[in-house]
Design a protein around this motif. Structure first.
Motif, PDB file in Angstrom:
ATOM      1  N   ILE A 184      97.963 -17.760  72.051  1.00 55.85           N
ATOM      2  CA  ILE A 184      97.175 -16.611  72.502  1.00 55.85           C
ATOM      3  C   ILE A 184      96.290 -16.119  71.362  1.00 55.85           C
ATOM      4  CG2 ILE A 184      97.296 -14.179  73.204  1.00 55.85           C
ATOM      5  CD1 ILE A 184      99.882 -15.011  74.774  1.00 55.85           C
ATOM      6  N   ILE A 185      96.834 -16.038  70.159  1.00 58.38           N
ATOM      7  CA  ILE A 185      96.063 -15.608  68.988  1.00 58.38           C
ATOM      8  C   ILE A 185      94.933 -16.599  68.714  1.00 58.38           C
ATOM      9  CG2 ILE A 185      96.149 -15.240  66.483  1.00 58.38           C
ATOM     10  CD1 ILE A 185      99.108 -14.293  66.969  1.00 58.38           C
ATOM     11  N   LEU A 186      95.252 -17.885  68.711  1.00 50.90           N
ATOM     12  CA  LEU A 186      94.224 -18.898  68.460  1.00 50.90           C
ATOM     13  C   LEU A 186      93.150 -18.896  69.537  1.00 50.90           C
ATOM     14  CD1 LEU A 186      96.363 -21.894  67.181  1.00 50.90           C
ATOM     15  CD2 LEU A 186      94.707 -20.545  65.879  1.00 50.90           C
ATOM     16  N   TYR A 187      93.549 -18.687  70.771  1.00 50.97           N
ATOM     17  CA  TYR A 187      92.580 -18.649  71.862  1.00 50.97           C
ATOM     18  C   TYR A 187      91.647 -17.451  71.707  1.00 50.97           C
ATOM     19  CZ  TYR A 187      90.599 -19.539  76.439  1.00 50.97           C
ATOM     20  OH  TYR A 187      89.730 -19.817  77.461  1.00 50.97           O
ATOM     21  N   GLY A 188      92.186 -16.337  71.235  1.00 50.44           N
ATOM     22  CA  GLY A 188      91.348 -15.170  70.963  1.00 50.44           C
ATOM     23  C   GLY A 188      90.306 -15.470  69.900  1.00 50.44           C
ATOM     24  N   VAL A 189      90.708 -16.176  68.851  1.00 47.14           N
ATOM     25  CA  VAL A 189      89.761 -16.580  67.804  1.00 47.14           C
ATOM     26  C   VAL A 189      88.720 -17.524  68.394  1.00 47.14           C
ATOM     27  CG1 VAL A 189      89.522 -17.864  65.632  1.00 47.14           C
ATOM     28  CG2 VAL A 189      91.412 -16.243  65.928  1.00 47.14           C
ATOM     29  N   PHE A 190      89.158 -18.487  69.199  1.00 46.29           N
ATOM     30  CA  PHE A 190      88.265 -19.444  69.845  1.00 46.29           C
ATOM     31  C   PHE A 190      87.220 -18.728  70.705  1.00 46.29           C
ATOM     32  CE2 PHE A 190      87.346 -21.894  73.686  1.00 46.29           C
ATOM     33  CZ  PHE A 190      86.754 -23.028  73.140  1.00 46.29           C
ATOM     34  N   LEU A 191      87.664 -17.761  71.502  1.00 44.21           N
ATOM     35  CA  LEU A 191      86.736 -17.016  72.359  1.00 44.21           C
ATOM     36  C   LEU A 191      85.746 -16.203  71.539  1.00 44.21           C
ATOM     37  CD1 LEU A 191      89.034 -15.828  75.271  1.00 44.21           C
ATOM     38  CD2 LEU A 191      87.293 -17.628  75.321  1.00 44.21           C
ATOM     39  N   TYR A 208      84.705 -26.098  74.052  1.00 47.12           N
ATOM     40  CA  TYR A 208      85.918 -26.929  74.027  1.00 47.12           C
ATOM     41  C   TYR A 208      85.571 -28.411  74.162  1.00 47.12           C
ATOM     42  CZ  TYR A 208      90.157 -29.240  75.518  1.00 47.12           C
ATOM     43  OH  TYR A 208      91.191 -30.138  75.622  1.00 47.12           O
ATOM     44  N   LEU A 209      84.722 -28.734  75.137  1.00 47.37           N
ATOM     45  CA  LEU A 209      84.340 -30.134  75.339  1.00 47.37           C
ATOM     46  C   LEU A 209      83.599 -30.684  74.124  1.00 47.37           C
ATOM     47  CD1 LEU A 209      83.293 -30.035  79.094  1.00 47.37           C
ATOM     48  CD2 LEU A 209      85.383 -31.008  78.115  1.00 47.37           C
ATOM     49  N   PHE A 210      82.748 -29.858  73.526  1.00 49.83           N
ATOM     50  CA  PHE A 210      82.042 -30.276  72.316  1.00 49.83           C
ATOM     51  C   PHE A 210      83.041 -30.558  71.184  1.00 49.83           C
ATOM     52  CE2 PHE A 210      80.347 -29.071  68.171  1.00 49.83           C
ATOM     53  CZ  PHE A 210      79.367 -30.029  68.032  1.00 49.83           C
ATOM     54  N   MET A 211      84.021 -29.671  71.038  1.00 52.15           N
ATOM     55  CA  MET A 211      85.021 -29.859  69.987  1.00 52.15           C
ATOM     56  C   MET A 211      85.804 -31.145  70.204  1.00 52.15           C
ATOM     57  SD  MET A 211      86.341 -25.912  69.502  1.00 52.15           S
ATOM     58  CE  MET A 211      88.002 -26.447  69.472  1.00 52.15           C
ATOM     59  N   ARG A 212      86.229 -31.389  71.431  1.00 51.17           N
ATOM     60  CA  ARG A 212      86.996 -32.613  71.733  1.00 51.17           C
ATOM     61  C   ARG A 212      86.188 -33.865  71.428  1.00 51.17           C
ATOM     62  NH1 ARG A 212      92.155 -33.588  74.213  1.00 51.17           N
ATOM     63  NH2 ARG A 212      91.075 -35.416  74.947  1.00 51.17           N
TER      64      ARG A 212
END
Length: 89
Positions: A38-45, A59-63
């Motif tokens: 949840i914390i990492l997803y918050g940073v990602f957003l 996300y797709l670009f990162m993958r």
């Protein structure tokens, strides 16, 4: 700054960010894996918002653009030096 110096700078900053996040989570040992996500997803957003990108596109670009490698200890980031530009480009 030329590309080689920029790559080194980004790599060092990425490692600092990883270490800082690890140190922060160690302060809260009771955190469960889902809570860390949840914390990492918050940073990602937050990054997606700052880059004005749709989170799914990011996300797709990162993958595709960065990816990872399976190692004996788990997984390792494939450092995307091709995505980093210096002043000489």
């Amino acid at each position: 700054m030329n590309k080689e110096k920029r790559i080194k700078q980004v790599a060092e900053t990425a490692q600092k960010a990883i270490d800082t996040f690890a140190d922060t989570t160690n302060e809260l040992p009771e955190l469960k894996a889902t809570e860390l996500l949840i914390i990492l997803y918050g940073v990602f957003l937050d990054v997606a918002n700052n880059l004005e990108l749709d989170p799914d596109e990011l996300y797709l670009f990162m993958r595709k653009g960065i990816g990872y490698t399976k190692t004996a200890d788990g997984y390792s980031l494939n450092f995307p030096s091709g995505l980093i530009q210096g002043d000489d480009e």
